[in-house]
Design an enzyme around this catalytic site. Structure first.
Site, PDB file in Angstrom:
ATOM      1  N   ASP A   1       0.858  -1.207   0.000  1.00 28.31           N
ATOM      2  CA  ASP A   1       0.000   0.000   0.000  1.00 28.31           C
ATOM      3  C   ASP A   1       0.889   1.251   0.000  1.00 28.31           C
ATOM      4  O   ASP A   1       0.889   2.046   0.930  1.00 28.31           O
ATOM      5  CB  ASP A   1      -0.955   0.000   1.212  1.00 28.31           C
ATOM      6  CG  ASP A   1      -0.231   0.053   2.564  1.00 28.31           C
ATOM      7  OD1 ASP A   1      -0.858   0.542   3.531  1.00 28.31           O
ATOM      8  OD2 ASP A   1       0.936  -0.371   2.658  1.00 28.31           O
TER       9      ASP A   1
ATOM     10  N   ASP B   1       6.745   1.111   1.858  1.00 32.12           N
ATOM     11  CA  ASP B   1       6.425   0.157   0.798  1.00 32.12           C
ATOM     12  C   ASP B   1       7.266   0.444  -0.444  1.00 32.12           C
ATOM     13  O   ASP B   1       7.712  -0.468  -1.137  1.00 32.12           O
ATOM     14  CB  ASP B   1       4.958   0.250   0.394  1.00 32.12           C
ATOM     15  CG  ASP B   1       3.995   0.070   1.535  1.00 32.12           C
ATOM     16  OD1 ASP B   1       3.834   1.013   2.322  1.00 32.12           O
ATOM     17  OD2 ASP B   1       3.408  -1.026   1.635  1.00 32.12           O
TER      18      ASP B   1
ATOM     19  N   ASN C   1      -2.529   2.767   3.410  1.00 28.33           N
ATOM     20  CA  ASN C   1      -1.950   4.091   3.683  1.00 28.33           C
ATOM     21  C   ASN C   1      -2.742   5.193   2.994  1.00 28.33           C
ATOM     22  O   ASN C   1      -2.840   6.315   3.502  1.00 28.33           O
ATOM     23  CB  ASN C   1      -0.504   4.141   3.198  1.00 28.33           C
ATOM     24  CG  ASN C   1       0.451   3.446   4.141  1.00 28.33           C
ATOM     25  OD1 ASN C   1       0.304   3.518   5.358  1.00 28.33           O
ATOM     26  ND2 ASN C   1       1.417   2.730   3.588  1.00 28.33           N
TER      27      ASN C   1
ATOM     28  N   THR D   1       2.734  -6.059   2.750  1.00 24.05           N
ATOM     29  CA  THR D   1       3.246  -4.953   3.572  1.00 24.05           C
ATOM     30  C   THR D   1       2.174  -3.889   3.802  1.00 24.05           C
ATOM     31  O   THR D   1       2.475  -2.745   4.145  1.00 24.05           O
ATOM     32  CB  THR D   1       4.480  -4.306   2.922  1.00 24.05           C
ATOM     33  OG1 THR D   1       4.100  -3.752   1.651  1.00 24.05           O
ATOM     34  CG2 THR D   1       5.594  -5.314   2.737  1.00 24.05           C
TER      35      THR D   1
ATOM     36  N   PHE E   1      -0.989  -0.439  12.411  1.00 25.52           N
ATOM     37  CA  PHE E   1      -1.862   0.036  11.333  1.00 25.52           C
ATOM     38  C   PHE E   1      -2.336  -1.084  10.398  1.00 25.52           C
ATOM     39  O   PHE E   1      -3.530  -1.185  10.100  1.00 25.52           O
ATOM     40  CB  PHE E   1      -1.132   1.118  10.515  1.00 25.52           C
ATOM     41  CG  PHE E   1      -1.934   1.642   9.361  1.00 25.52           C
ATOM     42  CD1 PHE E   1      -1.755   1.119   8.091  1.00 25.52           C
ATOM     43  CD2 PHE E   1      -2.887   2.638   9.537  1.00 25.52           C
ATOM     44  CE1 PHE E   1      -2.504   1.584   7.016  1.00 25.52           C
ATOM     45  CE2 PHE E   1      -3.644   3.111   8.477  1.00 25.52           C
ATOM     46  CZ  PHE E   1      -3.449   2.574   7.203  1.00 25.52           C
ATOM     47  N   ASN E   2      -1.432  -1.899   9.863  1.00 22.49           N
ATOM     48  CA  ASN E   2      -1.839  -2.894   8.855  1.00 22.49           C
ATOM     49  C   ASN E   2      -2.865  -3.873   9.421  1.00 22.49           C
ATOM     50  O   ASN E   2      -3.831  -4.241   8.761  1.00 22.49           O
ATOM     51  CB  ASN E   2      -0.629  -3.673   8.333  1.00 22.49           C
ATOM     52  CG  ASN E   2       0.231  -2.845   7.409  1.00 22.49           C
ATOM     53  OD1 ASN E   2      -0.230  -1.859   6.825  1.00 22.49           O
ATOM     54  ND2 ASN E   2       1.500  -3.218   7.289  1.00 22.49           N
TER      55      ASN E   2
ATOM     56  N   HIS F   1       9.629   0.256   7.957  1.00 26.26           N
ATOM     57  CA  HIS F   1       8.966  -0.993   8.314  1.00 26.26           C
ATOM     58  C   HIS F   1       9.036  -2.071   7.213  1.00 26.26           C
ATOM     59  O   HIS F   1       9.544  -3.156   7.421  1.00 26.26           O
ATOM     60  CB  HIS F   1       7.487  -0.734   8.607  1.00 26.26           C
ATOM     61  CG  HIS F   1       7.224   0.338   9.598  1.00 26.26           C
ATOM     62  ND1 HIS F   1       7.358   0.163  10.962  1.00 26.26           N
ATOM     63  CD2 HIS F   1       6.816   1.623   9.427  1.00 26.26           C
ATOM     64  CE1 HIS F   1       7.038   1.280  11.585  1.00 26.26           C
ATOM     65  NE2 HIS F   1       6.704   2.179  10.683  1.00 26.26           N
ATOM     66  N   ASP F   2       8.476  -1.783   6.047  1.00 26.85           N
ATOM     67  CA  ASP F   2       8.160  -2.821   5.073  1.00 26.85           C
ATOM     68  C   ASP F   2       9.354  -3.569   4.494  1.00 26.85           C
ATOM     69  O   ASP F   2       9.276  -4.795   4.298  1.00 26.85           O
ATOM     70  CB  ASP F   2       7.312  -2.217   3.955  1.00 26.85           C
ATOM     71  CG  ASP F   2       5.966  -1.740   4.479  1.00 26.85           C
ATOM     72  OD1 ASP F   2       5.392  -0.815   3.885  1.00 26.85           O
ATOM     73  OD2 ASP F   2       5.501  -2.287   5.505  1.00 26.85           O
TER      74      ASP F   2
HETATM   75  O1  RIB Z   1       2.403   0.244  10.747  1.00 30.79           O
HETATM   76  C1  RIB Z   1       3.298   0.380   9.678  1.00 30.79           C
HETATM   77  C2  RIB Z   1       2.721  -0.217   8.433  1.00 30.79           C
HETATM   78  O2  RIB Z   1       1.523   0.469   8.071  1.00 30.79           O
HETATM   79  C3  RIB Z   1       3.652  -0.061   7.219  1.00 30.79           C
HETATM   80  O3  RIB Z   1       3.421  -1.112   6.330  1.00 30.79           O
HETATM   81  C4  RIB Z   1       3.188   1.232   6.615  1.00 30.79           C
HETATM   82  O4  RIB Z   1       3.483   1.318   5.214  1.00 30.79           O
HETATM   83  C5  RIB Z   1       1.708   1.131   6.810  1.00 30.79           C
HETATM   84  O5  RIB Z   1       1.180   0.313   5.760  1.00 30.79           O
HETATM   85 CA    CA Z   2       2.806  -0.584   4.021  1.00 32.79          CA
END
Ligand code: RIB
Ligand code: CA
Length: 311
Positions: free
Chosen positions: A10, A15, A39, A124, A165-166, A238-239
């Protein structure tokens, strides 16, 4: 030949770097990129995937748009983190890389059916596409080597006290993926917060010609966000950590643990309940990433961007 991978994302600043790493590291054979709402809205995350592939010269990897929202409930995007475009910072020209006409779920299904060996899925973003695939085509589980996702946390969350979040964006999808009969590895905030884009890392990006400078601009925007919202001195990337786990398991150490996705908690919906010490007496049902080889990780990321820059 590298590990066959489909990246479901996303974009999203982190990403975007995950796309570069998956496309250019020789340990990965990137078969497809699929997009999902998270996102930002699906149209924006899909445009951003096209933008990243265009600026990086990534051609020949099909991009397919997927689900426009979670299995249930409203979509809440992260414009506060990634901006209105979902990839604020650099100015992107018109993308030249197109999307294929298939829905992401159908593209993944077709790739799984035709690829000569099982494929690793690297989500991701929210897990809506992957849950939809497993629900629509349960037999595909046998064609998936493993699912290595960025999501959850062994500790606190980043959009709710205990939700990342994801996972929070589509908790039902996360629960379906966890129970979908495919080995799952969680690369959660506890490990991705070790991948901080320090000024030294930004300088390494900047030294890599035009694509490196685009990465540096993305990280500069991302860093301003993380300072403003969370007080981080440097943003966590993160990703790409999930991609790094596929590239070399020695880069991202994991433990086996029992994991549940909290769906009903009044204050904890979307939490990944990770039983690291077997308090519940339940057998492990997932791998959970705990430790990142930080220098080794950045070396692989920079090498990948360098490879794309010299194409
Ligand atoms: O919490 C971080 C994640 O949420 C990452 O994948 C960021 O790109 C969002 O998608
Ligand atoms: Ca992401």
């Amino acid at each position: 030949m590298g590990t066959p991978v489909i990246l479901d994302c996303d974009p999203g600043h982190d990403d975007a770097i995950a796309i570069l790493l998956a496309a250019a590291d020789p340990a990965v054979d990137l078969l497809a990129i699929t997009t999902v709402a998270g996102n930002q809205t699906l149209d924006k995350t899909t445009l951003n995937a096209r933008r990243v592939c265009t600026v990086a010269g990534i051609t020949g990897v099909p991009i397919a748009a997927g689900c426009a929202g979670p299995l249930s409930g409203p979509l809440r995007v992260a414009a506060d983190v990634h901006g209105e475009s979902g990839l604020d910072g650099p100015a992107f020209g018109p993308p030249t890389v197109e999307v294929v006409g298939e829905h992401a779920v159908e593209l993944i299904h077709r790739v799984l059916a035709t690829h000569p060996e099982p494929v690793t899925l690297v989500p991701t973003g929210p897990l809506t596409n992957i849950a939809t695939l497993l629900g629509r085509y349960p037999g595909d589980a046998a064609r998936i080597r493993e699912i290595v996702l960025m999501g959850g946390s062994t500790g606190r969350g980043n959009v709710r006290p205990y939700a990342e979040f994801n996972i929070l964006t589509d908790p039902e999808a996360a629960a379906a993926v966890l129970g979908g009969g495919v080995p799952v590895t969680f690369c959660g905030l506890n490990v991705t917060h070790q991948a901080l884009v320090t000024p030294e890392v930004v300088a390494r990006f900047t030294g890599l010609s035009e694509l490196g400078r685009v990465c540096a601009e993305l990280m500069t925007f991302f860093g301003a966000t993380y300072r403003r919202i969370w007080g981080f001195p440097a943003p966590p990337l993160h990703d790409p950590v999930a991609v790094a786990r596929v590239i070399d398991p020695d880069l991202v150490w994991c433990v086996e643990a029992y994991v549940e996705i909290e769906l009903r908690g009044e204050h904890t919906r979307g939490a990944t309940v990770v039983d690291l010490h077997s308090y519940l007496g339940r057998p492990a049902n997932a791998r959970v990433a705990t430790t990142l080889d930080v220098p080794g990780f950045w070396d692989r990321v920079i090498a990948a961007v360098s490879r794309l820059s010299s194409r």
